[in-house]
Motif scaffolding. Structure first.
Motif, PDB file in Angstrom:
ATOM      1  N   CYS A  53      -7.053   2.077   2.228  1.00  0.00           N
ATOM      2  CA  CYS A  53      -6.101   2.998   1.578  1.00  0.00           C
ATOM      3  C   CYS A  53      -6.673   3.591   0.292  1.00  0.00           C
ATOM      4  O   CYS A  53      -6.030   4.407  -0.359  1.00  0.00           O
ATOM      5  N   GLN A  54      -7.884   3.160  -0.034  1.00  0.00           N
ATOM      6  CA  GLN A  54      -8.620   3.689  -1.179  1.00  0.00           C
ATOM      7  C   GLN A  54      -7.850   3.566  -2.483  1.00  0.00           C
ATOM      8  O   GLN A  54      -7.796   4.485  -3.278  1.00  0.00           O
ATOM      9  N   LYS A  55      -7.197   2.406  -2.645  1.00  0.00           N
ATOM     10  CA  LYS A  55      -6.638   2.102  -3.959  1.00  0.00           C
ATOM     11  C   LYS A  55      -6.588   0.592  -4.152  1.00  0.00           C
ATOM     12  O   LYS A  55      -6.650  -0.168  -3.181  1.00  0.00           O
ATOM     13  N   LYS A  56      -6.457   0.195  -5.405  1.00  0.00           N
ATOM     14  CA  LYS A  56      -6.334  -1.226  -5.743  1.00  0.00           C
ATOM     15  C   LYS A  56      -4.925  -1.676  -5.394  1.00  0.00           C
ATOM     16  O   LYS A  56      -3.953  -0.966  -5.664  1.00  0.00           O
ATOM     17  N   LEU A  57      -4.803  -2.841  -4.823  1.00  0.00           N
ATOM     18  CA  LEU A  57      -3.482  -3.357  -4.477  1.00  0.00           C
ATOM     19  C   LEU A  57      -3.197  -4.603  -5.312  1.00  0.00           C
ATOM     20  O   LEU A  57      -3.991  -5.555  -5.289  1.00  0.00           O
ATOM     21  N   TYR A  91      -2.994   1.174   8.245  1.00  0.00           N
ATOM     22  CA  TYR A  91      -2.595   2.070   7.151  1.00  0.00           C
ATOM     23  C   TYR A  91      -2.196   3.456   7.693  1.00  0.00           C
ATOM     24  O   TYR A  91      -1.197   4.033   7.267  1.00  0.00           O
ATOM     25  N   LYS A 111       3.906  -6.089  -5.107  1.00  0.00           N
ATOM     26  CA  LYS A 111       2.596  -6.759  -5.047  1.00  0.00           C
ATOM     27  C   LYS A 111       2.598  -7.821  -3.960  1.00  0.00           C
ATOM     28  O   LYS A 111       3.662  -8.307  -3.555  1.00  0.00           O
ATOM     29  N   ALA A 119       0.832  -1.215   0.000  1.00  0.00           N
ATOM     30  CA  ALA A 119       0.000   0.000   0.000  1.00  0.00           C
ATOM     31  C   ALA A 119       0.858   1.254   0.000  1.00  0.00           C
ATOM     32  O   ALA A 119       0.481   2.274  -0.584  1.00  0.00           O
ATOM     33  N   HIS A 179      -8.833  -6.984   0.389  1.00  0.00           N
ATOM     34  CA  HIS A 179      -9.890  -6.048  -0.039  1.00  0.00           C
ATOM     35  C   HIS A 179     -10.235  -5.050   1.073  1.00  0.00           C
ATOM     36  O   HIS A 179     -10.510  -3.877   0.792  1.00  0.00           O
ATOM     37  N   TYR A 201      -8.098  -3.907   3.155  1.00  0.00           N
ATOM     38  CA  TYR A 201      -6.989  -2.946   3.126  1.00  0.00           C
ATOM     39  C   TYR A 201      -7.152  -1.977   1.955  1.00  0.00           C
ATOM     40  O   TYR A 201      -6.844  -0.778   2.066  1.00  0.00           O
ATOM     41  N   GLU A 202      -7.660  -2.489   0.842  1.00  0.00           N
ATOM     42  CA  GLU A 202      -7.912  -1.600  -0.317  1.00  0.00           C
ATOM     43  C   GLU A 202      -8.945  -0.537   0.049  1.00  0.00           C
ATOM     44  O   GLU A 202      -8.813   0.630  -0.340  1.00  0.00           O
ATOM     45  N   ARG A 203      -9.955  -0.931   0.842  1.00  0.00           N
ATOM     46  CA  ARG A 203     -10.948   0.069   1.274  1.00  0.00           C
ATOM     47  C   ARG A 203     -10.272   1.104   2.175  1.00  0.00           C
ATOM     48  O   ARG A 203     -10.551   2.299   2.087  1.00  0.00           O
TER      49      ARG A 203
END
Ligand code: NAD
Ligand code: UFG
Length: 338
Positions: free
Chosen positions: A280-284, A326, A214, A208, A274, A276-278
């Motif tokens: 940090c507000q980005k796709k990982l 995060y 990745k 992140a 997913h 964590y993606e919410r």
């Protein structure tokens, strides 16, 4: 009441010291700073507006540790100090047995000598091995551990049980942690792994923050909701609070008691990613790779005993765990360095 916290500047220890101070315990910390640093102490003080006494002592150095017991009387010990990397323990088992067993024996001997009757010990879900079906229950007892780290936890549980039976210790509370993640919501305390993280959430945190490219997901062919491994993640602040409840319990009870400390709910690797993606507000980015040797499909707790006897119930969900992780990552790009 004064509590000795070994390993009190580490990840779980530091969050626990904050909760102890908030609950008006006096705290003395013994830590050799092997996997932590002195700035953590300043941050604890900043957060609580209280101070803890700090001794930079290695628990393997019995003489130095004895000086601490001569200086102050402790009503109880919370014992976090130890090494914790599963893979490393396979490569250098003697170092793990020395630190986690010989170090603990020094501590237990001094507790007995100086009349300190109560201990809360950091055990792990790893002591169940892969012998039992989920959800793991305390009554299953100890399984077959699959690495030296796990074996050190199992031996410590056995040693403390023997000491309690022999009445050389008044009460020993063995907390089997599931997967602690997250950070203090202030962003001041959190986990700072050395080198490339082995554990899932610290690894995702580096993806992140752009430090790793990745996530590698270890297997998607397990018998789980989406084929990836399922674990019982618990917010480190919930875990810290469980220690305060365990300590209170130890003051009212004699003998040994074992508690699972988790949420009772399992999340898959992809579900955590997913969440964590919410946060940090980005796709990982991720790729599926082979299973990691030694991993089991699912590990989650039956938490009913801790709820019934300690009154413990985890408050924070997976989204909060990832948000706090995060925030800590963003606020401390180089770890806790000041
Ligand atoms: P950590 O490495 O962040 O903290 C351990 C602390 O102990 C560090 O500050 C380190 O410097 C100190 N220490 C190590 N050896 C010492 C010694 N010989 N003398 C004095 N201090 C010493 O680890 P953590 O994640 O906070 O874990 C705390 C305890 O909980 C450990 O015993 C660990 O095995 C156990 N545990 C951790 C997890 C987890 O996933 N983090 C899971 C289950 C159990
Ligand atoms: N995982 C990945 N990719 C990674 C790291 C992990 O897919 O880069 C997967 C693992 O395969 C597993 C899950 O994420 O399915 C969780 O793995 P962790 O390494 O974060 O945690 P473990 O459950 O394997 O181990 C942790 C602690 C141990 C402890 C055990 C049980 O690291 O010390 O929980 O308490 F013994």
């Amino acid at each position: 009441m004064r509590i000795l916290v070994t390993g009190g500047l580490g990840y779980i220890g530091s969050h626990t010291v904050v909760e102890l101070l908030a609950n008006d315990y006096d705290v003395s910390i013994v830590d050799n700073l092997y996997n932590s640093n002195i700035h953590v102490l300043d941050r604890i003080e900043k957060l609580t507006s209280k101070s803890a006494t700090f001794y930079q002592v290695d628990i393997l150095d019995k003489e130095a540790l004895e000086k601490v017991f001569q200086k102050e009387h402790f009503d109880a010990v919370i014992h976090f100090a130890g090494y914790k990397a599963v893979g490393e323990s396979v490569a250098i088992p003697l170092t793990y047995y020395q630190n986690n067993i010989a170090g603990s024996l020094n501590l237990y001997e001094l507790m007995h000598k100086y009349g300190v009757e109560k201990i809360v010990f950091s055990s792990s879900a790893t002591v169940y091995g892969d012998d039992f079906a989920v959800p793991f229950k305390e009554e299953y007892g100890l399984g077959t551990t699959t690495n030296p780290y796990g074996t050190t936890k199992k031996f410590n549980e056995i040693i403390l049980s023997d000491l309690a039976k022999a009445k050389q210790i008044g009460s020993a509370i063995l907390l089997r942690y599931f997967n602690p993640i997250g950070a203090h919501e202030s962003g001041l305390l959190g986990e700072v792994p050395n080198g490339i993280p082995n554990n899932l959430v610290p690894y995702i945190a580096r993806v992140a923050s752009g430090k790793l490219d990745k996530l590698r997901v270890f297997g998607n062919d397990y018998d789980t909701i989406d084929g990836t491994g399922v674990r019982d993640y618990i917010h480190v602040v919930d875990l810290a609070k469980a220690h305060v409840l365990a300590l209170d319990y130890s003051f009212k009870h004699e003998g040994v008691e074992v508690f699972n400390i988790g949420t009772g709910k399992g999340y898959s690797v992809l579900e955590v990613l997913h969440a964590y993606e919410r946060a940090c507000q980005k796709k990982l980015p991720y790729e599926i790779v082979a299973r990691r040797p030694g991993d089991i499909a699912s590990c989650f707790a039956d938490c009913s005993k801790a709820q019934a006897l300690l009154g413990f119930k985890a408050q924070y969900d997976i989204d909060k765990m990832c948000e706090d992780s995060y925030r800590f990552t963003v606020m401390n790009p180089d770890g806790i360095d000041k």
